[in-house]
Motif scaffolding. Structure first.
Motif, PDB file in Angstrom:
ATOM      1  N   LYS A  36       6.887  -5.785   6.200  1.00 44.55           N
ATOM      2  CA  LYS A  36       5.678  -5.279   5.900  1.00 44.55           C
ATOM      3  C   LYS A  36       4.664  -4.935   7.067  1.00 44.55           C
ATOM      4  CE  LYS A  36       5.002  -7.915   1.616  1.00 44.55           C
ATOM      5  NZ  LYS A  36       4.273  -8.976   1.107  1.00 44.55           N
ATOM      6  N   TYR A  38       1.134  -3.547   8.180  1.00 44.57           N
ATOM      7  CA  TYR A  38      -0.125  -3.243   7.567  1.00 44.57           C
ATOM      8  C   TYR A  38      -1.077  -2.270   8.755  1.00 44.57           C
ATOM      9  CZ  TYR A  38       0.279  -7.791   5.087  1.00 44.57           C
ATOM     10  OH  TYR A  38       0.766  -8.712   3.979  1.00 44.57           O
ATOM     11  N   TRP A  68      -0.302  -2.148   3.096  1.00 45.45           N
ATOM     12  CA  TRP A  68       0.785  -2.385   4.041  1.00 45.45           C
ATOM     13  C   TRP A  68       1.792  -1.480   3.311  1.00 45.45           C
ATOM     14  CZ3 TRP A  68       5.070  -3.836   1.130  1.00 45.45           C
ATOM     15  CH2 TRP A  68       4.607  -4.791  -0.003  1.00 45.45           C
TER      16      TRP A  68
END
Length: 88
Positions: A36, A38, A68
């Motif tokens: 992920k 962000y 994200w």
């Protein structure tokens, strides 16, 4: 070569985000080794819920710190503004 890889990674992430938004739920987990990232999603193309919205495709502004997208593993730190952890 690195620019091509990063561009391809971003295109794949945006494609996964668009597919996830069409289903109004969490984006499907990609079929590649991922992480992920962000703070890099464009408004409306985040991959999943955050503290401020409930599902994929609902980020209200670009580069929202808690939104994200999935990117290939190891690429988030190479993207300007990207973070493996949510930003305040």
């Amino acid at each position: 070569m690195k620019t091509t890889l990063i561009t391809s990674a971003m295109a794949a992430a945006i494609t996964f985000a668009a597919v996830g938004a069409a289903f109004a739920g969490p984006a499907p987990t990609p079929g590649f080794d991922h992480e992920k990232c962000y703070g890099i999603a464009k408004a409306g193309v985040n991959d999943c819920q955050t503290a401020t919205h409930s599902c994929a495709g609902t980020a209200t502004k670009d580069a929202q710190g808690d939104s994200w997208i999935y990117v290939p593993a190891g690429t988030c730190a190479k993207i300007a503004g990207g973070s493996p952890q949510p930003k305040a």
